[in-house]
Design a protein around this motif. Structure first.
Motif, PDB file in Angstrom:
ATOM      1  N   ARG A  61      -9.744   0.103  -9.425  1.00 19.86           N
ATOM      2  CA  ARG A  61      -8.614  -0.481  -8.408  1.00 19.86           C
ATOM      3  C   ARG A  61      -7.745  -1.636  -8.724  1.00 19.86           C
ATOM      4  NH1 ARG A  61     -13.803  -2.095  -6.315  1.00 19.86           N
ATOM      5  NH2 ARG A  61     -14.136  -4.030  -6.195  1.00 19.86           N
TER       6      ARG A  61
ATOM      7  N   THR B 106      -3.644  -2.113 -12.615  1.00 16.92           N
ATOM      8  CA  THR B 106      -2.391  -1.687 -12.499  1.00 16.92           C
ATOM      9  C   THR B 106      -1.442  -1.447 -13.539  1.00 16.92           C
ATOM     10  OG1 THR B 106      -1.554  -4.036 -12.050  1.00 16.92           O
ATOM     11  CG2 THR B 106      -2.385  -2.756 -10.292  1.00 16.92           C
TER      12      THR B 106
ATOM     13  N   GLU C  74      -1.070   4.751  -3.584  1.00 18.70           N
ATOM     14  CA  GLU C  74      -0.400   5.033  -5.006  1.00 18.70           C
ATOM     15  C   GLU C  74      -0.534   6.488  -5.223  1.00 18.70           C
ATOM     16  OE1 GLU C  74      -4.802   4.043  -6.109  1.00 18.70           O
ATOM     17  OE2 GLU C  74      -3.142   3.288  -4.531  1.00 18.70           O
TER      18      GLU C  74
END
Length: 550
Positions: free
Chosen positions: A334, A337, A408
């Motif tokens: 998580r 990115t 996302e």
């Protein structure tokens, strides 16, 4: 290729050619091209249904194998030992690496799920599993761990395997070092040991010292499940793991039935009926339509999120294995990115991540938290000693596979959700409501078509066979397969390096040595570039392009 290789890259290539011959595995049938599927790429170009039919052909070889093995003396001994082990309070412990490691965890989970809900819940603890790299490897492969016997030895020791226990070690090729390590450690600790693999025992014994040591060990009972080359060359997650799941699953079903005084169904006939169903025009068409759906989503830049509660572990297994097989972006945490978003992900909308793991495994997670001194004591290379991988429980929980928001995954109008349903598993309104957040919604339903058993073996087999076909067919449609070779593949361990070299050699007509040097040179070029936020190219296809082959 570059005019001149870097000296250190040339040295690495020459070292692999000269000193890593134990990992030169082209002589193994499981590493060779299957003549039944050599037209696979062309067949999928003509028709997805035609490609599915070609891809399914080698599954019939599994049926021939299981007819032979289930009436053999080694299987009878394994079943009898399994019953006496559990009756005596011991554990049936499965060990494996990669696809067979995920299978080992699935087998444990099947047993635990059944007995946890029975009137003898204490029997749930009579099954356990050893996955090379720990449970973390369920969602992301742990690079190079399979190359070290001492890692397998340490995991067996950490599980305190001993007299009264039984180890069922599973290795598709029969030569995985970490799995062999669990065999040696368990035998030395007094456990009953069985070894399942998918290449002719005589060939393994003749060619590989590490295999000869365990095959000749009188403490080890060998079950040779040889069923020919894979539908996708070298991809042992296909027929090899299918055969092992079937044989090991029948073992557990037979032990459970004997403990409870029940009769067993004829699993050979049931498996034949399952193959008949999957090969029917109706089911082939359904699978082909789903392949086209998923391939279209990826081709348009979208991503797929599988939503499920029951059979979630089976789905994890297939989606995780797509990453090393086809060099797709692996699951990401998580807080990550920077890495590319995985093409496929798995979520259970009913529970948070930690609870999802407990419900899926029917136990707490079993991860590794080894320290630098542990790696040093096991003789690991300095890069592992100096930079131990983060594969502990908290790292695993960083992959949010539960009901936590994941905007996302559906931010793109081209991304989709797929609800997976297996016959006998109840539908769920929560799954449907979550799916509505996505712009594209698909459903994947599969049924074995045979009466259910205590551990739902044939439902698990049906889902495995169908997902293998879906994931492979989708990648063929997207150009990640050449002929029947997985040409878009990573080289994250020595077995994969050898497989890549042989692929380059076969497709380019160059020698093994020339292909090795070309691959190492191309891999160095890739590693020298910055791929932040982008997918790395396949070293194999990169090499083939530089050689003018594709």
């Amino acid at each position: 290729m570059r005019d001149e290789m870097k000296p250190e890259v040339m040295a690495a290539a020459e070292n692999f050619i000269t000193n890593e011959t134990e990992f030169h595995l082209g002589f193994l049938p499981t590493e060779q091209s299957n003549p039944l599927t050599r037209s696979m790429e062309a067949d999928f170009r003509r028709s997805t249904v035609e490609g599915v039919a070609t891809l399914q052909k080698p599954d019939r070889d599994v049926l021939s194998m299981v007819r032979r093995v289930l009436v053999s003396e080694p299987f009878a001994r394994m079943a009898a030992t399994g019953f006496s082990t559990v009756r005596g309070g011991g554990r049936i412990i499965f060990s494996g690496c990669g696809a067979t490691g995920r299978l080992s965890i699935l087998l444990e989970s099947m047993w635990r799920e059944y007995f946890s809900a029975s009137d003898r819940p204490e029997l749930a603890d009579c099954a356990a599993s050893i996955m090379t790299g720990g449970d973390y490897a369920l969602v992301k492969s742990v690079e190079a761990f399979e190359d070290y016997q001492n890692f397998g030895r340490r995991q067996a020791a950490d599980l305190h395997i001993g007299p009264g226990d039984m180890l069922v070690a599973i290795t598709e090729g029969g030569e995985t070092s970490s799995v062999i390590g669990t065999v040696k450690e368990s035998a030395e600790r007094g456990a009953a040991v069985f070894l399942l693999f998918n290449n002719p025992a005589g060939l393994l014994r003749e060619k590989l010292v590490r295999c000869r040591e365990v095959i000749d060990d009188p403490r080890v009972t060998v079950l040779d499940l040889f069923c020919g080359p894979m539908a996708l060359a070298g991809s042992t997650r296909m027929q090899a793991t299918t055969s092992e799941q079937l044989v090991a699953g029948v073992l557990l079903e037979s032990v459970a039935a004997k403990l409870e005084g029940r009769s067993l169904p004829d699993f050979v006939t049931q498996f034949e009926q399952l193959l008949d169903r999957l090969e029917s025009a109706e089911v082939r068409s359904m699978i082909a339509q789903y392949i086209d759906f998923e391939a279209d989503v990826y081709a348009s830049g979208g991503r797929i999120t599988y939503l499920a509660n029951d059979y979630l572990l089976d789905i994890f297994t297939d989606t995780t294995e797509r990453s090393p097989t086809f060099m797709l972006p692996p699951f990401r945490r998580r807080d990550d990115t920077a890495s590319p978003m995985p093409w496929a992900f798995v979520k259970n909308p009913l529970y948070p991540t930690r609870e999802t793991w407990r419900n899926m495994l029917h136990r707490e997670v079993r991860c590794l938290a080894w320290r630098p001194e542990d790696y040093r004591a096991m003789g690991a290379p300095e890069k592992l000693v100096n930079h131990p991988p983060a594969i502990d429980a908290e790292s695993l929980y960083g992959f949010e596979v539960g009901c936590e928001p994941a905007p996302e995954r559906f931010a793109s109008p081209k991304s989709g959700a797929v609800i997976v349903e297996v016959a006998g598993s109840p539908g769920n309104l929560v799954l449907e409501s979550v799916a509505k957040k996505y712009h594209v919604i698909g459903q994947f339903r599969i049924s074995s078509g045979v009466p259910d058993s205590a551990l739902h073996l044939m439902n698990h087999m049906a889902l495995k066979l169908a997902l293998n076909t879906v994931s492979t067919g989708t990648m063929v449609k997207l150009g990640r397969v050449t002929g029947n070779w997985m040409s878009h593949v990573s080289i994250s361990n020595k077995k994969l390096i050898d497989r890549a070299i042989r692929l380059v050699s076969e497709l380019s007509g160059r020698s093994y040595e020339e292909s090795c040097r070309a691959l190492f040179d191309a891999a160095d070029e890739i590693d020298s570039a910055d791929w932040t936020g982008r997918e790395k190219p396949s070293p194999v296809q990169y090499t083939l392009r530089k050689l003018g082959i594709i």
